[in-house]
Scaffold this motif. Structure first.
Motif, PDB file in Angstrom:
ATOM      1  N   HIS A 136       3.133   2.395  -4.497  1.00  0.00           N
ATOM      2  CA  HIS A 136       2.615   3.165  -5.627  1.00  0.00           C
ATOM      3  C   HIS A 136       3.017   4.633  -5.515  1.00  0.00           C
ATOM      4  CE1 HIS A 136      -0.011   4.456  -8.880  1.00  0.00           C
ATOM      5  NE2 HIS A 136      -0.511   5.370  -8.076  1.00  0.00           N
ATOM      6  N   GLU A 137       2.813   5.217  -4.372  1.00  0.00           N
ATOM      7  CA  GLU A 137       3.137   6.631  -4.171  1.00  0.00           C
ATOM      8  C   GLU A 137       4.634   6.878  -4.322  1.00  0.00           C
ATOM      9  OE1 GLU A 137       2.620  10.117  -0.758  1.00  0.00           O
ATOM     10  OE2 GLU A 137       1.680   8.156  -0.497  1.00  0.00           O
TER      11      GLU A 137
ATOM     12  N   ARG B 264      -4.583  -2.029   2.092  1.00  0.00           N
ATOM     13  CA  ARG B 264      -4.391  -2.588   3.437  1.00  0.00           C
ATOM     14  C   ARG B 264      -5.540  -3.519   3.802  1.00  0.00           C
ATOM     15  NH1 ARG B 264      -2.012   2.594   4.348  1.00  0.00           N
ATOM     16  NH2 ARG B 264      -4.019   3.543   4.837  1.00  0.00           N
TER      17      ARG B 264
ATOM     18  N   GLU C 168      -4.725   0.014  -7.535  1.00  0.00           N
ATOM     19  CA  GLU C 168      -3.473   0.320  -6.839  1.00  0.00           C
ATOM     20  C   GLU C 168      -3.417   1.707  -6.205  1.00  0.00           C
ATOM     21  OE1 GLU C 168      -0.318   0.177  -9.706  1.00  0.00           O
ATOM     22  OE2 GLU C 168      -1.363   1.496 -11.110  1.00  0.00           O
TER      23      GLU C 168
ATOM     24  N   ASP D  59       0.813  -1.213   0.000  1.00  0.00           N
ATOM     25  CA  ASP D  59       0.000   0.000   0.000  1.00  0.00           C
ATOM     26  C   ASP D  59       0.849   1.269   0.000  1.00  0.00           C
ATOM     27  OD1 ASP D  59       0.106   0.906   3.151  1.00  0.00           O
ATOM     28  OD2 ASP D  59       0.122  -1.263   2.913  1.00  0.00           O
ATOM     29  N   ARG D  60       2.190   1.136   0.052  1.00  0.00           N
ATOM     30  CA  ARG D  60       3.078   2.299   0.041  1.00  0.00           C
ATOM     31  C   ARG D  60       3.859   2.445  -1.261  1.00  0.00           C
ATOM     32  NH1 ARG D  60       4.851   4.334   4.850  1.00  0.00           N
ATOM     33  NH2 ARG D  60       5.852   5.863   3.485  1.00  0.00           N
TER      34      ARG D  60
ATOM     35  N   ALA E 167      -4.568   3.401  -0.884  1.00  0.00           N
ATOM     36  CA  ALA E 167      -3.763   2.700   0.116  1.00  0.00           C
ATOM     37  C   ALA E 167      -4.632   2.018   1.170  1.00  0.00           C
ATOM     38  CB  ALA E 167      -2.786   3.671   0.786  1.00  0.00           C
TER      39      ALA E 167
END
Length: 215
Positions: A96-97, A166, A159, A93-94, A162
């Motif tokens: 992509h950014e 999770r 995607e 969940d982290r 976030a």
């Protein structure tokens, strides 16, 4: 030479074109969380550089060169997601950014070395193909369209959210997970899904963000 902002537009148009073509300015603006006026100004710049065409009241389409540049950015993004998840151990969940920041600063040489280091991965952690956009084969459907008794393999998940990623991780709904639909509630109600030995109740909206291939 294209700017980071131009690359972001090309990437987004390329992804949206799998759902609609031409891509409506309103859809592009919504995806980038900007005003339609700002989107229109950037489209003019892309058209002037020969990277896109625009039809009033219809939308924008990438030219062959625009498509090539967009796919290059997408490949770099998904390679970095793979590296961040597999090598650095960042949660899915982290990545992509973080990859959004790295994709624009990656030279062709670093891109190829990164791919070699990762042994030419086929997909990113969310299930999207590294070499292209999101597949779009006829066999692929949203989980929300499945019926009771059907089995499927999860191909990819949305995607950008976030919180959703999770939540899906808690449900063990990752690419390659095998699922079976046990019950579908009427009137757009939730789906009861078996995942391995677990049984989960998943809302229709969440299920629509998960792409599967029926087994």
């Amino acid at each position: 030479m294209t700017t980071d902002s131009m690359e972001e537009y090309l990437e987004t148009i390329c992804k949206l074109s799998g759902e609609q073509s031409p891509v409506a300015l309103s859809a592009l603006a919504d995806q980038l969380e900007i005003s339609s006026v700002s989107a229109n100004e950037m489209i003019k710049k892309l058209v002037a550089r020969g990277l896109a065409t625009y039809e009033p009241y219809k939308g924008v389409t990438l030219t062959a060169e625009g498509q090539t540049q967009a796919l290059r950015v997408i490949r770099r993004h998904r390679l970095w997601e793979r590296f961040l998840a597999d090598v650095l151990g960042l949660p899915w969940d982290r990545v992509h950014e973080e990859a959004c920041q790295l994709e624009h600063a990656t030279s062709p040489l670093v891109e190829e070395k990164l791919a070699q280091f990762l042994d030419e991965p086929e997909t990113c952690p969310h299930g999207y193909p590294v070499a292209g956009t999101d597949g779009g084969c006829e066999e692929e459907i949203p989980m929300s369209e499945m019926e009771p008794g059907q089995r499927a393999v999860v191909l990819r998940v949305a995607e950008h959210n976030a919180d959703l990623l999770r939540y899906l991780a808690e449900l063990e709904l990752r690419p390659q997970a095998v699922i079976e639909i046990e019950e579908v509630a009427p009137f757009d109600g939730p789906l009861t899904v078996r995942i391995g030995e677990s049984r989960r109740v998943i809302g229709r909206q969440v299920a629509s963000q998960i792409t599967v291939r029926r087994a």
